[in-house]
Design an enzyme around this catalytic site. Structure first.
Site, PDB file in Angstrom:
ATOM      1  N   TYR A  69     -50.542  47.882  67.699  1.00 54.31           N
ATOM      2  CA  TYR A  69     -50.885  49.242  67.766  1.00 54.31           C
ATOM      3  C   TYR A  69     -50.777  49.841  69.314  1.00 54.31           C
ATOM      4  O   TYR A  69     -51.514  50.667  69.651  1.00 54.31           O
ATOM      5  CB  TYR A  69     -52.537  49.279  67.493  1.00 54.31           C
ATOM      6  CG  TYR A  69     -52.863  49.401  65.710  1.00 54.31           C
ATOM      7  CD1 TYR A  69     -52.072  50.343  65.033  1.00 54.31           C
ATOM      8  CD2 TYR A  69     -53.642  48.439  65.230  1.00 54.31           C
ATOM      9  CE1 TYR A  69     -52.434  50.240  63.783  1.00 54.31           C
ATOM     10  CE2 TYR A  69     -53.657  48.479  63.883  1.00 54.31           C
ATOM     11  CZ  TYR A  69     -52.961  49.369  63.103  1.00 54.31           C
ATOM     12  OH  TYR A  69     -53.263  49.261  61.845  1.00 54.31           O
ATOM     13  N   PHE A  77     -60.005  56.021  69.799  1.00 54.57           N
ATOM     14  CA  PHE A  77     -60.476  55.041  68.929  1.00 54.57           C
ATOM     15  C   PHE A  77     -59.691  53.699  68.986  1.00 54.57           C
ATOM     16  O   PHE A  77     -59.964  52.797  68.451  1.00 54.57           O
ATOM     17  CB  PHE A  77     -60.153  55.521  67.712  1.00 54.57           C
ATOM     18  CG  PHE A  77     -58.931  55.994  67.260  1.00 54.57           C
ATOM     19  CD1 PHE A  77     -57.936  55.280  66.805  1.00 54.57           C
ATOM     20  CD2 PHE A  77     -58.501  57.378  67.426  1.00 54.57           C
ATOM     21  CE1 PHE A  77     -56.685  55.432  66.434  1.00 54.57           C
ATOM     22  CE2 PHE A  77     -57.078  57.548  66.819  1.00 54.57           C
ATOM     23  CZ  PHE A  77     -56.174  56.879  66.910  1.00 54.57           C
ATOM     24  N   ARG A 105     -45.663  54.078  52.197  1.00 61.29           N
ATOM     25  CA  ARG A 105     -46.448  55.005  52.798  1.00 61.29           C
ATOM     26  C   ARG A 105     -47.042  56.065  51.543  1.00 61.29           C
ATOM     27  O   ARG A 105     -48.295  56.512  51.608  1.00 61.29           O
ATOM     28  CB  ARG A 105     -45.933  55.975  53.883  1.00 61.29           C
ATOM     29  CG  ARG A 105     -45.215  55.252  54.929  1.00 61.29           C
ATOM     30  CD  ARG A 105     -46.187  54.825  56.021  1.00 61.29           C
ATOM     31  NE  ARG A 105     -46.525  56.157  56.653  1.00 61.29           N
ATOM     32  CZ  ARG A 105     -47.551  55.953  57.700  1.00 61.29           C
ATOM     33  NH1 ARG A 105     -47.833  54.863  58.232  1.00 61.29           N
ATOM     34  NH2 ARG A 105     -47.872  57.016  58.475  1.00 61.29           N
ATOM     35  N   THR A 111     -53.550  58.921  56.231  1.00 67.08           N
ATOM     36  CA  THR A 111     -54.402  58.003  57.092  1.00 67.08           C
ATOM     37  C   THR A 111     -55.738  58.248  57.003  1.00 67.08           C
ATOM     38  O   THR A 111     -56.549  57.270  56.729  1.00 67.08           O
ATOM     39  CB  THR A 111     -53.789  58.401  58.519  1.00 67.08           C
ATOM     40  OG1 THR A 111     -52.307  58.343  58.713  1.00 67.08           O
ATOM     41  CG2 THR A 111     -54.653  57.530  59.390  1.00 67.08           C
ATOM     42  N   ARG A 122     -55.412  54.502  49.464  1.00 69.87           N
ATOM     43  CA  ARG A 122     -56.718  55.056  50.239  1.00 69.87           C
ATOM     44  C   ARG A 122     -57.336  55.963  49.461  1.00 69.87           C
ATOM     45  O   ARG A 122     -58.624  56.154  49.696  1.00 69.87           O
ATOM     46  CB  ARG A 122     -55.978  55.529  51.421  1.00 69.87           C
ATOM     47  CG  ARG A 122     -55.672  54.551  52.593  1.00 69.87           C
ATOM     48  CD  ARG A 122     -54.761  55.100  53.628  1.00 69.87           C
ATOM     49  NE  ARG A 122     -54.400  54.181  54.826  1.00 69.87           N
ATOM     50  CZ  ARG A 122     -53.486  54.178  55.610  1.00 69.87           C
ATOM     51  NH1 ARG A 122     -52.888  55.449  55.826  1.00 69.87           N
ATOM     52  NH2 ARG A 122     -53.278  53.392  56.554  1.00 69.87           N
ATOM     53  N   ASN A 132     -59.413  52.145  56.490  1.00 72.71           N
ATOM     54  CA  ASN A 132     -58.617  52.814  55.516  1.00 72.71           C
ATOM     55  C   ASN A 132     -57.901  51.469  54.733  1.00 72.71           C
ATOM     56  O   ASN A 132     -56.925  51.823  54.201  1.00 72.71           O
ATOM     57  CB  ASN A 132     -57.896  53.976  56.138  1.00 72.71           C
ATOM     58  CG  ASN A 132     -57.030  53.392  57.216  1.00 72.71           C
ATOM     59  OD1 ASN A 132     -56.996  52.283  57.319  1.00 72.71           O
ATOM     60  ND2 ASN A 132     -56.357  54.572  57.693  1.00 72.71           N
ATOM     61  N   GLU A 146     -42.643  45.288  63.278  1.00 69.65           N
ATOM     62  CA  GLU A 146     -43.869  44.702  62.933  1.00 69.65           C
ATOM     63  C   GLU A 146     -43.472  43.257  62.379  1.00 69.65           C
ATOM     64  O   GLU A 146     -44.404  42.288  62.370  1.00 69.65           O
ATOM     65  CB  GLU A 146     -44.530  45.790  62.034  1.00 69.65           C
ATOM     66  CG  GLU A 146     -45.026  46.938  62.758  1.00 69.65           C
ATOM     67  CD  GLU A 146     -45.437  47.917  62.267  1.00 69.65           C
ATOM     68  OE1 GLU A 146     -45.562  47.734  60.696  1.00 69.65           O
ATOM     69  OE2 GLU A 146     -45.866  49.155  62.697  1.00 69.65           O
TER      70      GLU A 146
HETATM   71  P1  ADP Z   1     -51.194  55.189  59.538  1.00 69.44           P
HETATM   72  O1  ADP Z   1     -51.980  53.829  59.556  1.00 69.44           O
HETATM   73  O2  ADP Z   1     -51.352  56.066  58.475  1.00 69.44           O
HETATM   74  O3  ADP Z   1     -49.819  54.847  60.049  1.00 69.44           O
HETATM   75  P2  ADP Z   1     -51.866  56.005  62.519  1.00 69.44           P
HETATM   76  O4  ADP Z   1     -50.749  55.228  62.894  1.00 69.44           O
HETATM   77  O5  ADP Z   1     -51.887  57.329  63.106  1.00 69.44           O
HETATM   78  O6  ADP Z   1     -52.134  56.079  60.797  1.00 69.44           O
HETATM   79  O7  ADP Z   1     -53.258  55.189  62.885  1.00 69.44           O
HETATM   80  C1  ADP Z   1     -53.383  53.722  62.849  1.00 69.44           C
HETATM   81  C2  ADP Z   1     -54.723  53.465  62.155  1.00 69.44           C
HETATM   82  O8  ADP Z   1     -55.558  53.784  63.221  1.00 69.44           O
HETATM   83  C3  ADP Z   1     -55.014  54.200  61.143  1.00 69.44           C
HETATM   84  O9  ADP Z   1     -54.729  53.520  59.896  1.00 69.44           O
HETATM   85  C4  ADP Z   1     -56.523  54.086  61.079  1.00 69.44           C
HETATM   86  O10 ADP Z   1     -57.050  52.559  60.750  1.00 69.44           O
HETATM   87  C5  ADP Z   1     -56.830  54.020  62.789  1.00 69.44           C
HETATM   88  N1  ADP Z   1     -57.051  55.450  62.922  1.00 69.44           N
HETATM   89  C6  ADP Z   1     -56.248  56.469  63.215  1.00 69.44           C
HETATM   90  N2  ADP Z   1     -56.964  57.656  63.374  1.00 69.44           N
HETATM   91  C7  ADP Z   1     -58.145  57.231  63.672  1.00 69.44           C
HETATM   92  C8  ADP Z   1     -59.464  57.870  64.111  1.00 69.44           C
HETATM   93  N3  ADP Z   1     -59.459  59.441  64.354  1.00 69.44           N
HETATM   94  N4  ADP Z   1     -60.660  57.325  63.972  1.00 69.44           N
HETATM   95  C9  ADP Z   1     -60.626  55.999  63.798  1.00 69.44           C
HETATM   96  N5  ADP Z   1     -59.274  55.070  63.529  1.00 69.44           N
HETATM   97  C10 ADP Z   1     -58.271  55.911  63.156  1.00 69.44           C
END
Ligand code: ADP
Length: 169
Positions: A69, A77, A105, A111, A122, A132, A146
């Site tokens: 990440y 966060f 996706r 998300t 989700r 999620n 990844e």
């Molecule tokens: P995705 O997983 O749908 O690709 P992102 O890459 O934007 O979404 O974010 C990665 C992960 O970070 C999300 O799946 C979620 O677990 C977490 N996340 C994203 N936005 C938030 C937020 N506002 N508060 C808490 N956790 C978040």
């Protein structure tokens, strides 16, 4: 190349350029494992018609969660996200097929689970963005990045699926 019916071989480094099928890194996050959703989630990818190329239950080291990440490192966060990912075992998977990244996706949903459509993972199983349930790569390039982070080359299994002629012309 062997053509046995139950062919199963470990991927080898190729010498020439390889045009390989699209792959996505999909991960059932610790909440999905704890809530007993592993089978349900795998079923959705299997029945869609994608091919499983790697699978393991895995306790994530903190360094790996941070690296996975790293693009979100500036987000407020980020710390909680890393803690969440290492809070219990995940199921790490490689799914392969044409368009698998975008399709995964769609199967996973938005998300924020409250915005995710019913019928998506989700949308059906989660209420909070911080819980999620599942991850899917957001581009084929990130899929490969990844997969490289989460899997050793020897853990990627190349196999021929007999179902393929029933899915593709
Ligand atoms: P995705 O997983 O749908 O690709 P992102 O890459 O934007 O979404 O974010 C990665 C992960 O970070 C999300 O799946 C979620 O677990 C977490 N996340 C994203 N936005 C938030 C937020 N506002 N508060 C808490 N956790 C978040």
């Amino acid at each position: 190349r062997q053509t046995t019916r139950f062919q199963c071989r470990v991927a080898r480094q190729s010498t020439g350029p390889v045009i390989r099928a699209e792959r996505s890194y999909v991960m059932i996050k610790p909440d999905g494992v704890q809530r007993g959703l592993v089978g349900e989630i795998i079923t959705r990818f299997e029945r869609k018609g994608f091919q499983l190329k790697g699978l393991k239950l895995f306790q994530t080291p903190e360094d790996l969660a941070k690296e996975h990440y790293k693009d979100l490192a500036s987000k407020p966060f980020y710390g909680k996200l890393v803690d969440y990912i290492i809070s219990g075992p995940v199921v790490a998977m490689i799914w392969e097929g044409d368009g698998v990244v975008a399709s995964a996706r769609k199967l996973i949903g938005a998300t924020n689970p409250l915005a995710a459509e019913p019928g998506t993972i989700r949308g059906d199983f989660a209420v909070e963005v911080g819980r999620n349930v599942v991850h899917g790569s957001d581009s084929p390039e990130n899929g490969e990045r990844e997969i490289g982070l989460w899997f050793e080359e020897t853990e990627v299994v190349e196999w021929t699926r007999d179902m393929t002629p029933w899915l593709k012309e």
